[in-house]
Design a protein around this motif. Structure first.
Motif, PDB file in Angstrom:
ATOM      1  N   VAL A  35       0.846  -1.200   0.000  1.00 52.97           N
ATOM      2  CA  VAL A  35       0.000   0.000   0.000  1.00 52.97           C
ATOM      3  C   VAL A  35       0.873   1.239   0.000  1.00 52.97           C
ATOM      4  CG1 VAL A  35      -2.053  -0.891   1.162  1.00 52.97           C
ATOM      5  CG2 VAL A  35      -0.097  -0.219   2.544  1.00 52.97           C
ATOM      6  N   ASN A  36       0.363   2.332  -0.592  1.00 49.91           N
ATOM      7  CA  ASN A  36       1.069   3.609  -0.405  1.00 49.91           C
ATOM      8  C   ASN A  36       0.508   4.263   0.864  1.00 49.91           C
ATOM      9  OD1 ASN A  36      -1.315   4.915  -1.123  1.00 49.91           O
ATOM     10  ND2 ASN A  36      -0.628   5.415  -3.195  1.00 49.91           N
ATOM     11  N   GLU A  37       0.999   5.455   1.182  1.00 51.23           N
ATOM     12  CA  GLU A  37       0.604   6.069   2.457  1.00 51.23           C
ATOM     13  C   GLU A  37      -0.896   6.324   2.545  1.00 51.23           C
ATOM     14  OE1 GLU A  37       3.602   9.129   4.122  1.00 51.23           O
ATOM     15  OE2 GLU A  37       3.962   9.003   1.965  1.00 51.23           O
ATOM     16  N   VAL A  71       4.628  -0.636   3.089  1.00 53.88           N
ATOM     17  CA  VAL A  71       4.026   0.676   2.839  1.00 53.88           C
ATOM     18  C   VAL A  71       5.024   1.491   2.035  1.00 53.88           C
ATOM     19  CG1 VAL A  71       2.982   2.740   3.837  1.00 53.88           C
ATOM     20  CG2 VAL A  71       2.801   0.556   5.041  1.00 53.88           C
ATOM     21  N   THR A  72       4.648   1.855   0.799  1.00 55.60           N
ATOM     22  CA  THR A  72       5.561   2.650  -0.031  1.00 55.60           C
ATOM     23  C   THR A  72       5.369   4.122   0.320  1.00 55.60           C
ATOM     24  OG1 THR A  72       3.996   2.825  -1.870  1.00 55.60           O
ATOM     25  CG2 THR A  72       5.494   0.938  -1.899  1.00 55.60           C
ATOM     26  N   LEU A  73       6.489   4.835   0.376  1.00 57.61           N
ATOM     27  CA  LEU A  73       6.480   6.215   0.877  1.00 57.61           C
ATOM     28  C   LEU A  73       6.995   7.203  -0.154  1.00 57.61           C
ATOM     29  CD1 LEU A  73       8.233   5.366   4.287  1.00 57.61           C
ATOM     30  CD2 LEU A  73       5.775   5.548   3.889  1.00 57.61           C
ATOM     31  N   GLY A  74       6.769   6.930  -1.442  1.00 55.81           N
ATOM     32  CA  GLY A  74       7.259   7.838  -2.480  1.00 55.81           C
ATOM     33  C   GLY A  74       8.772   8.010  -2.373  1.00 55.81           C
ATOM     34  N   ALA A  75       9.221   9.272  -2.371  1.00 54.54           N
ATOM     35  CA  ALA A  75      10.662   9.559  -2.347  1.00 54.54           C
ATOM     36  C   ALA A  75      11.355   9.017  -1.099  1.00 54.54           C
ATOM     37  CB  ALA A  75      10.883  11.067  -2.434  1.00 54.54           C
ATOM     38  N   GLU A  76      10.570   8.759  -0.060  1.00 56.75           N
ATOM     39  CA  GLU A  76      11.166   8.256   1.199  1.00 56.75           C
ATOM     40  C   GLU A  76      11.427   6.756   1.168  1.00 56.75           C
ATOM     41  OE1 GLU A  76      12.030  10.316   3.746  1.00 56.75           O
ATOM     42  OE2 GLU A  76      11.440  11.865   2.309  1.00 56.75           O
ATOM     43  N   GLY A  77      11.011   6.092   0.087  1.00 55.70           N
ATOM     44  CA  GLY A  77      11.291   4.650  -0.027  1.00 55.70           C
ATOM     45  C   GLY A  77      10.132   3.798   0.428  1.00 55.70           C
ATOM     46  N   VAL A  78      10.403   2.873   1.345  1.00 59.32           N
ATOM     47  CA  VAL A  78       9.371   1.903   1.723  1.00 59.32           C
ATOM     48  C   VAL A  78       9.628   1.393   3.141  1.00 59.32           C
ATOM     49  CG1 VAL A  78      10.719   0.085   0.574  1.00 59.32           C
ATOM     50  CG2 VAL A  78       8.321  -0.324   1.018  1.00 59.32           C
ATOM     51  N   GLY A 127      14.509   5.823   0.065  1.00 63.59           N
ATOM     52  CA  GLY A 127      14.326   6.014  -1.377  1.00 63.59           C
ATOM     53  C   GLY A 127      15.647   6.359  -2.059  1.00 63.59           C
ATOM     54  N   GLU A 128      15.752   6.025  -3.351  1.00 63.73           N
ATOM     55  CA  GLU A 128      16.917   6.404  -4.154  1.00 63.73           C
ATOM     56  C   GLU A 128      16.858   7.912  -4.396  1.00 63.73           C
ATOM     57  OE1 GLU A 128      19.077   3.749  -6.153  1.00 63.73           O
ATOM     58  OE2 GLU A 128      18.551   3.133  -4.121  1.00 63.73           O
ATOM     59  N   LYS A 129      18.021   8.530  -4.446  1.00 67.42           N
ATOM     60  CA  LYS A 129      18.041   9.989  -4.721  1.00 67.42           C
ATOM     61  C   LYS A 129      18.050  10.179  -6.235  1.00 67.42           C
ATOM     62  CE  LYS A 129      18.337  11.218  -0.391  1.00 67.42           C
ATOM     63  NZ  LYS A 129      17.149  10.469   0.005  1.00 67.42           N
ATOM     64  N   VAL A 130      16.891  10.552  -6.787  1.00 69.88           N
ATOM     65  CA  VAL A 130      16.769  10.676  -8.237  1.00 69.88           C
ATOM     66  C   VAL A 130      16.009  11.955  -8.601  1.00 69.88           C
ATOM     67  CG1 VAL A 130      16.798   8.171  -8.657  1.00 69.88           C
ATOM     68  CG2 VAL A 130      14.618   9.319  -8.249  1.00 69.88           C
ATOM     69  N   THR A 131      16.113  12.347  -9.863  1.00 68.98           N
ATOM     70  CA  THR A 131      15.354  13.502 -10.348  1.00 68.98           C
ATOM     71  C   THR A 131      14.019  13.002 -10.907  1.00 68.98           C
ATOM     72  OG1 THR A 131      17.424  14.523 -10.963  1.00 68.98           O
ATOM     73  CG2 THR A 131      15.427  15.466 -11.946  1.00 68.98           C
ATOM     74  N   VAL A 132      12.927  13.560 -10.346  1.00 74.30           N
ATOM     75  CA  VAL A 132      11.605  13.073 -10.726  1.00 74.30           C
ATOM     76  C   VAL A 132      11.112  13.775 -11.992  1.00 74.30           C
ATOM     77  CG1 VAL A 132       9.196  12.823  -9.988  1.00 74.30           C
ATOM     78  CG2 VAL A 132      11.035  12.667  -8.310  1.00 74.30           C
ATOM     79  N   ILE A 133      10.710  12.960 -12.978  1.00 69.78           N
ATOM     80  CA  ILE A 133      10.053  13.500 -14.178  1.00 69.78           C
ATOM     81  C   ILE A 133       8.550  13.262 -14.067  1.00 69.78           C
ATOM     82  CG2 ILE A 133       9.861  13.337 -16.714  1.00 69.78           C
ATOM     83  CD1 ILE A 133      12.547  14.433 -15.856  1.00 69.78           C
ATOM     84  N   GLY A 163       2.747   5.490 -11.876  1.00 70.23           N
ATOM     85  CA  GLY A 163       3.137   4.103 -12.129  1.00 70.23           C
ATOM     86  C   GLY A 163       4.283   3.606 -11.253  1.00 70.23           C
ATOM     87  N   ALA A 164       4.791   4.472 -10.372  1.00 72.11           N
ATOM     88  CA  ALA A 164       5.902   4.021  -9.507  1.00 72.11           C
ATOM     89  C   ALA A 164       5.466   2.851  -8.636  1.00 72.11           C
ATOM     90  CB  ALA A 164       6.391   5.176  -8.638  1.00 72.11           C
ATOM     91  N   GLY A 165       4.265   2.991  -8.067  1.00 67.07           N
ATOM     92  CA  GLY A 165       3.769   1.921  -7.202  1.00 67.07           C
ATOM     93  C   GLY A 165       3.568   0.614  -7.969  1.00 67.07           C
ATOM     94  N   ASP A 166       3.094   0.710  -9.214  1.00 67.06           N
ATOM     95  CA  ASP A 166       2.878  -0.504 -10.020  1.00 67.06           C
ATOM     96  C   ASP A 166       4.216  -1.173 -10.356  1.00 67.06           C
ATOM     97  OD1 ASP A 166       0.167  -0.088  -9.975  1.00 67.06           O
ATOM     98  OD2 ASP A 166       0.153   1.036 -11.861  1.00 67.06           O
ATOM     99  N   ALA A 211      12.854  -3.857  -5.563  1.00 64.99           N
ATOM    100  CA  ALA A 211      11.628  -3.171  -5.983  1.00 64.99           C
ATOM    101  C   ALA A 211      11.763  -1.658  -5.798  1.00 64.99           C
ATOM    102  CB  ALA A 211      10.442  -3.715  -5.188  1.00 64.99           C
ATOM    103  N   ASN A 212      12.399  -1.266  -4.716  1.00 67.28           N
ATOM    104  CA  ASN A 212      12.617   0.156  -4.407  1.00 67.28           C
ATOM    105  C   ASN A 212      13.468   0.805  -5.504  1.00 67.28           C
ATOM    106  OD1 ASN A 212      12.374   2.344  -2.617  1.00 67.28           O
ATOM    107  ND2 ASN A 212      14.287   1.852  -1.586  1.00 67.28           N
ATOM    108  N   ARG A 213      14.498   0.091  -5.944  1.00 68.22           N
ATOM    109  CA  ARG A 213      15.383   0.645  -6.985  1.00 68.22           C
ATOM    110  C   ARG A 213      14.707   0.634  -8.355  1.00 68.22           C
ATOM    111  NH1 ARG A 213      19.691  -2.643  -7.300  1.00 68.22           N
ATOM    112  NH2 ARG A 213      19.107  -3.993  -5.587  1.00 68.22           N
ATOM    113  N   ALA A 214      13.913  -0.411  -8.621  1.00 66.59           N
ATOM    114  CA  ALA A 214      13.202  -0.481  -9.905  1.00 66.59           C
ATOM    115  C   ALA A 214      12.181   0.656 -10.003  1.00 66.59           C
ATOM    116  CB  ALA A 214      12.502  -1.836 -10.038  1.00 66.59           C
ATOM    117  N   ALA A 215      11.442   0.894  -8.909  1.00 68.20           N
ATOM    118  CA  ALA A 215      10.415   1.940  -8.930  1.00 68.20           C
ATOM    119  C   ALA A 215      11.051   3.321  -9.085  1.00 68.20           C
ATOM    120  CB  ALA A 215       9.579   1.870  -7.655  1.00 68.20           C
ATOM    121  N   ALA A 216      12.232   3.509  -8.494  1.00 65.03           N
ATOM    122  CA  ALA A 216      12.928   4.801  -8.615  1.00 65.03           C
ATOM    123  C   ALA A 216      13.333   5.067 -10.064  1.00 65.03           C
ATOM    124  CB  ALA A 216      14.148   4.824  -7.699  1.00 65.03           C
ATOM    125  N   LYS A 217      13.562   4.008 -10.836  1.00 64.83           N
ATOM    126  CA  LYS A 217      13.866   4.161 -12.272  1.00 64.83           C
ATOM    127  C   LYS A 217      12.664   4.742 -13.002  1.00 64.83           C
ATOM    128  CE  LYS A 217      17.921   2.504 -13.447  1.00 64.83           C
ATOM    129  NZ  LYS A 217      18.816   3.363 -14.193  1.00 64.83           N
TER     130      LYS A 217
END
Ligand code: ADP
Length: 326
Positions: free
Chosen positions: A195-197, A233-240, A255-261, A265-268, A298-304
């Motif tokens: 689940v997300n938050e 529980v997935t926490l967006g930029a904060e990881g999981v 969470g991975e430190k990345v630039t968000v575009i 679909g991150a959760g999927d 999964a955390n690293r894949a979603a950050a991609k």
């Protein structure tokens, strides 16, 4: 290693995606900076994520170590045909996708706010809501190793499938989105809850971010008490954060430190990456270290995914995610 099967039972939607500098106020009309269409729906997105994250780009489907089946419903229209073709092009078996006469295919209108990368979604379920319990007299034969469910098809159908899965002792991953509270007994058929938050707040009746992590842990523990073995529980930029029946504290993968575009679909992607690794690892042979490796992958894949625009097109292949610890 035996070939495992993951069966995703869920939604297929055509995404109509607009990007704007900001979201329009009530009564305001804004000119968008771009418009695109794409294949989506949580079920289909998670199926694509499972397919891509279990094998390398360009490799044969049989090299994946798992087969992916999609079960869902589309209308007899152009959107529906494109949705099916999109799945096939990712090596997904679509024999279980029904074409419902007289229905339109599901559509999601997605607004991406460019400044924040946040998205807002309006969903018209259409054919997805025509998937009824009567479509599932029994589970597929042979039984899948893992069933993935979301809540973009009728709740009554999801509850029916959970009942069948419990009877046959089939492992289930539930991503209860969009979130509603389920009857307590439904949780006993769920092995993995992601689940997300917002979803966590709704199903545990908490106010979410205003709570301390310790309090989150307490509420999540309640889900575990209902019979869910693994809660994430997935926490967006904060990881999981992750809890399972064996540990008495909340563990966080940052969470991975990345630039968000675009975070759509991150959760999927997270669900598909976790599920693909999970099915391959084999039920009964997973220790806590193995589970943390799955969560980390999964955390690293979603950050991609958040570093690219689009939904399914932004889902990485396995070789595009660094494989350390996996
Ligand atoms: P959902 O897409 O369901 O709302 P989240 O926003 O919690 O779910 O994101 C799911 C996962 O995607 C997170 O746990 C994290 O792994 C990854 N993710 C999302 N946003 C970011 C971000 N800004 N930076 C890095 N990873 C992210």
């Amino acid at each position: 290693m035996p070939t495992r099967n993951i069966t995703i039972i869920g939604s297929l939607n055509t995404d109509l995606i607009t990007r704007t500098s900001r979201v329009p106020a009530a009564g305001e009309t804004l000119i968008t900076s771009s418009y695109d269409t794409g294949c989506g729906g949580k079920g289909a997105n998670q199926a694509v994520a499972c397919a891509r994250l279990s094998r390398e780009k360009g490799s044969e489907v049989k090299e994946a170590g798992c087969t992916i089946n999609m079960i869902g419903a589309v209308g007899d229209d152009m959107f529906g045909r494109d949705l099916i073709n999109g799945l096939v092009s990712n090596g997904i078996d679509v024999d279980g996708v029904r074409v419902k006469d007289g229905e339109k295919s599901g559509v999601a209108v997605i607004i991406v706010e460019e400044e924040s990368g946040e998205n807002r979604i309006l969903m018209s379920p259409n054919a997805n809501y025509a998937l009824r319990p009567s479509d599932f007299k029994s589970l597929p034969d042979p039984l899948p190793d893992l069933i993935i469910l979301q809540l973009e098809i009728p709740l009554i159908t999801v509850l029916h499938i959970l009942k069948l899965a419990r009877e046959k002792n089939v492992e289930v991953l539930l991503n209860p989105a969009p979130a509603v509270k389920l009857p307590q007994e439904a949780y006993s058929a769920v092995n993995h809850l992601i689940v997300n938050e917002t979803e966590a707040s709704i199903i545990t009746s908490t106010t979410g971010q205003n709570n301390s992590w310790a309090l989150w842990g307490e509420h999540i523990q309640r889900l575990i008490d209902l019979g869910v073995r693994h809660v994430l529980v997935t926490l967006g930029a904060e990881g999981v954060i992750y809890l399972d029946t064996g540990i008495q504290r909340v563990l966080q993968a940052p969470g991975e430190k990345v630039t968000v575009i675009d975070s759509t679909g991150a959760g999927d992607t997270f669900v598909g990456a976790y599920a693909g690794m999970l099915a391959k690892s084999g039920r009964g042979s997973r220790d806590f270290t193995c589970m943390m490796e799955l969560v980390d992958f999964a955390n690293r894949a979603a950050a991609k995914t958040v570093q690219k625009g689009g939904v399914q097109s932004a889902i990485p292949w396995r070789n595009e995610v660094s494989l350390e610890n996996t």
